[in-house]
Scaffold this motif. Structure first.
Motif, PDB file in Angstrom:
ATOM      1  N   LYS A  36     -42.960   5.761  21.041  1.00  0.00           N
ATOM      2  CA  LYS A  36     -43.578   5.962  19.726  1.00  0.00           C
ATOM      3  C   LYS A  36     -44.385   4.728  19.324  1.00  0.00           C
ATOM      4  O   LYS A  36     -45.496   4.854  18.814  1.00  0.00           O
ATOM      5  N   ASP A  37     -43.828   3.549  19.566  1.00  0.00           N
ATOM      6  CA  ASP A  37     -44.533   2.310  19.232  1.00  0.00           C
ATOM      7  C   ASP A  37     -45.811   2.153  20.045  1.00  0.00           C
ATOM      8  O   ASP A  37     -46.844   1.720  19.524  1.00  0.00           O
ATOM      9  N   THR A  76     -48.387   4.661  18.624  1.00  0.00           N
ATOM     10  CA  THR A  76     -48.860   4.170  17.329  1.00  0.00           C
ATOM     11  C   THR A  76     -49.810   2.983  17.497  1.00  0.00           C
ATOM     12  O   THR A  76     -50.867   2.924  16.866  1.00  0.00           O
ATOM     13  N   SER A  77     -49.443   2.059  18.362  1.00  0.00           N
ATOM     14  CA  SER A  77     -50.278   0.891  18.603  1.00  0.00           C
ATOM     15  C   SER A  77     -51.629   1.280  19.195  1.00  0.00           C
ATOM     16  O   SER A  77     -52.673   0.758  18.782  1.00  0.00           O
ATOM     17  N   ARG A 123     -53.734   2.852  16.478  1.00  0.00           N
ATOM     18  CA  ARG A 123     -54.149   1.838  15.504  1.00  0.00           C
ATOM     19  C   ARG A 123     -55.290   0.972  16.045  1.00  0.00           C
ATOM     20  O   ARG A 123     -56.244   0.664  15.334  1.00  0.00           O
ATOM     21  N   VAL A 158     -53.003   6.686  12.203  1.00  0.00           N
ATOM     22  CA  VAL A 158     -51.629   6.559  12.692  1.00  0.00           C
ATOM     23  C   VAL A 158     -50.795   7.672  12.052  1.00  0.00           C
ATOM     24  O   VAL A 158     -50.793   7.830  10.830  1.00  0.00           O
ATOM     25  N   ASP A 169     -47.648   9.990  10.624  1.00  0.00           N
ATOM     26  CA  ASP A 169     -46.403   9.759   9.898  1.00  0.00           C
ATOM     27  C   ASP A 169     -45.199  10.145  10.749  1.00  0.00           C
ATOM     28  O   ASP A 169     -44.108   9.619  10.559  1.00  0.00           O
TER      29      ASP A 169
END
Length: 82
Positions: free
Chosen positions: A26-27, A30-31, A34, A42, A44
């Motif tokens: 997930k990180d 997201t990164s 972004r 990004v 929710d």
């Protein structure tokens, strides 16, 4: 301001066989969004799904899914003409 359904942004992902959607993945997702798109994009929530529905011509069915998330019934969200 509380997040309402009208501005809640989910990301549905189809995982490769044997891949688990853990916090590290997930990180990474997201990164990547972004830095390669925009922080505004990004999600929710990142939600694993078995498949993304498509039309016969290969287009993703985004609008019907949005309508279902907004509370419409399947018959209201999807036109079932053969």
């Amino acid at each position: 301001m509380p997040v309402g359904l009208w501005n809640w942004v989910p990301l549905f992902v189809v995982l490769a066989e044997g891949v688990e959607l853990d916090q590290a993945l997930k990180d990474r997702i997201t990164s990547a969004i972004r830095t390669q798109a925009s922080p505004r994009h990004v999600p929710d929530a990142i939600i694993p799904v078995p498949a993304i529905p498509h039309t016969r011509t290969g287009k993703k069915l985004e609008v019907p899914i949005k309508r279902l998330l907004q509370g419409a019934t399947i018959d209201q969200a999807v036109a079932r003409d053969g």
